[in-house]
Write a protein that holds these residues in place. Structure first.
Motif, short mmCIF file in Angstrom:
data_model
loop_
_atom_site.label_atom_id
_atom_site.label_comp_id
_atom_site.label_asym_id
_atom_site.label_seq_id
_atom_site.Cartn_x
_atom_site.Cartn_y
_atom_site.Cartn_z
N LYS A 181 -3.59 -5.57 -15.64
CA LYS A 181 -4.47 -4.40 -15.42
C LYS A 181 -4.91 -3.98 -16.91
O LYS A 181 -3.89 -3.87 -17.72
N PHE A 214 3.92 -1.50 -12.25
CA PHE A 214 4.07 -2.01 -10.60
C PHE A 214 3.69 -3.57 -10.59
O PHE A 214 2.43 -3.68 -11.04
N SER A 269 2.58 1.56 -3.39
CA SER A 269 1.48 2.00 -4.37
C SER A 269 1.24 3.67 -4.25
O SER A 269 1.04 4.31 -5.21
N GLU A 270 1.38 4.21 -2.88
CA GLU A 270 1.29 5.60 -2.76
C GLU A 270 2.16 6.47 -3.55
O GLU A 270 2.09 7.50 -4.19
N ASP A 279 -0.37 -2.92 -11.22
CA ASP A 279 -0.70 -3.21 -12.78
C ASP A 279 -0.58 -4.75 -12.93
O ASP A 279 -1.41 -5.20 -13.86
N PRO A 283 2.48 7.26 -13.01
CA PRO A 283 1.49 6.40 -13.62
C PRO A 283 1.98 5.41 -14.64
O PRO A 283 1.45 4.55 -15.03
N LEU A 296 4.02 5.40 -5.88
CA LEU A 296 4.26 5.10 -7.31
C LEU A 296 2.87 5.71 -8.02
O LEU A 296 2.74 5.87 -9.22
N GLU A 297 1.73 6.52 -7.14
CA GLU A 297 0.59 7.28 -7.72
C GLU A 297 1.13 8.37 -8.81
O GLU A 297 0.49 8.73 -9.58
N GLN A 335 0.85 -1.23 -0.12
CA GLN A 335 -0.20 -0.03 -0.09
C GLN A 335 1.02 1.27 0.00
O GLN A 335 0.77 2.19 -0.51
N ARG A 372 -3.32 0.64 -7.58
CA ARG A 372 -1.95 0.81 -8.36
C ARG A 372 -1.37 -0.26 -9.02
O ARG A 372 -0.34 -0.02 -9.91
N THR A 392 -3.73 -3.29 -4.75
CA THR A 392 -4.41 -2.05 -4.79
C THR A 392 -4.68 -1.55 -6.02
O THR A 392 -4.22 -2.29 -7.16
N LYS A 394 -2.74 -1.65 -19.63
CA LYS A 394 -1.12 -1.96 -19.31
C LYS A 394 -0.68 -2.95 -20.42
O LYS A 394 -1.26 -3.88 -20.52
#
Length: 382
Positions: free
Chosen positions: A215, A172, A161-162, A194, A168, A164-165, A158, A192, A190, A218
């Motif tokens: 995802k 990930f 992920s934050e 992929d 984009p 890597l926000e 998590q 974020r 999450t 991607k």
């Protein structure tokens, strides 16, 4: 027999095996064939894909089937490199990744890619702040496993992920092979993330079947080219019986998941408490529910190499592993403990116990009786 090596592989569930066998006998057509027999196989394949997607709470178009976790990790790492090479050639991995990830990256390194390693602290957790300093305009991929396969640390997906926000365009990837069924999906899949990779034989499914979550939007280059299966991204005739059995195993895995995990944690806690009473034992795993997986316990016995202890238990019909099963026969220092800066003299003695919901407290108690006998034996030798 006591089997405490479930992170290496699990015993296939009898009903899952029955599904595999019945499907093999009755639905034997090639799902790419145009005729009725092929159509039956295709419909069953897509029904299984739909079920897996529903269980993971993702779109059906985001599920691809492979031969296992190793292929899935290789595909994501190398497929990203091929697809995104025009935009950059830097890859960031945690320093404790499974060889399916780290060796894939090393192969790319020989082809001109730059591989950076995200360090871990002395307990085996990724240093999230270090990630910010490693990312550059050339970074195309970050790969961090959800649960470490050697000591069971739950990685801060998590928090990563934050970070890597803000980036984009960077892929990930999460190796979730040890995480599925052990911790909540939302803690590692999450919005974020992929790509995520799974392997059926880790959750009482058949060997030779894997799942890749990819995802939508991607892009990955295929590693296997051929007849256009899996929407042209993973070519090769699908293992329909194995996939159907995998979908069933995944469904069964999620039934009473909290109860199953609590059962494993209780056994792990007993083993931890018992092992810590021995002076020459160093324990690398903890019981904390938020930080450590319920099923993995890693420890070392001073003065005894891991493979010696494994074979000593084997003679008593107790089966454990020297950390990662994929690397156990090479006699190498465990990569995770090395990254944690554990002394080689201690790290080479590391062994791993890995549980499943079928293990019992009686087995754990018997394990400790045998361990005490071996402890006394090795103490006399040393």
């Amino acid at each position: 027999m006591i089997y405490f090596d479930n992170s290496a592989t699990t015993q296939i569930e009898p009903s899952v095996l029955d599904t595999y066998m019945r499907t093999s006998q009755r639905i034997f057509g090639n799902p790419s064939s145009l005729h009725l027999v092929g159509g039956q196989a295709y419909r069953l394949l897509e029904q299984s894909r739909k079920q897996v997607a529903s269980l993971l709470n993702v779109s059906v178009n985001e599920i691809f089937f492979t031969s296992g976790g190793t292929e899935g990790d290789n595909w994501v790492i190398k497929g990203t490199a091929i697809e995104k090479a025009p935009f950059g050639k830097e890859i960031i991995l945690s320093a404790i990744e499974h060889p399916a990830v780290s060796e894939s990256a090393k192969q790319l390194e020989r082809l001109g890619f730059v591989v950076k390693f995200l360090p871990v602290d002395n307990r085996g957790f990724v240093k999230v702040e270090a990630l910010k300093n490693l990312i550059t305009s050339q970074t195309i991929l970050v790969s961090v496993m959800a649960i470490n396969n050697e000591i069971g640390t739950i990685q801060p997906i998590q928090a990563i992920s934050e970070v890597l926000e803000a980036f984009p365009k960077i892929h990930f990837h999460v190796d979730a092979v040890q995480a599925i069924g052990k911790i909540p999906i939302t803690s590692w899949l999450t919005p974020r993330v992929d790509f995520a990779v799974f392997s059926a034989h880790k959750f009482h499914g058949p060997k030779g079947v894997g799942i890749v979550y990819s995802k939508e939007g991607k892009k990955l280059a295929p590693l296997l080219n051929g007849g256009g299966q899996e929407r042209g991204l993973r070519n090769g005739t699908e293992n329909v019986p194995g996939i159907v059995a995998t979908a069933k195993a995944l469904r069964m895995l999620q039934e009473d998941q909290a109860k199953k995990n609590a059962h494993q944690r209780n056994i792990k806690q007993f083993l931890l408490d018992s092992l810590r009473k021995f002076e020459k034992v160093t324990v690398f795993s903890e019981a904390c529910e938020q930080k450590y997986a319920p099923h993995i316990l890693c420890f070392s016995l001073k003065g005894v190499r891991g493979e010696v202890l494994v074979h000593a238990f084997e003679k008593k019909e107790v089966f454990i592993s020297t950390t990662s099963a994929c690397s156990s026969k090479k006699g190498l220092t465990p990569g995770t403990l090395q990254a944690m800066a554990v002394s080689p003299s201690i790290a080479t003695g590391a062994v791993r116990l890995s549980l499943c919901e079928k293990n019992t407290m009686v087995e754990a108690e018997q394990f400790m009786i045998i361990f005490q006998q071996l402890y006394q034996k090795f103490s006399k030798i040393n």
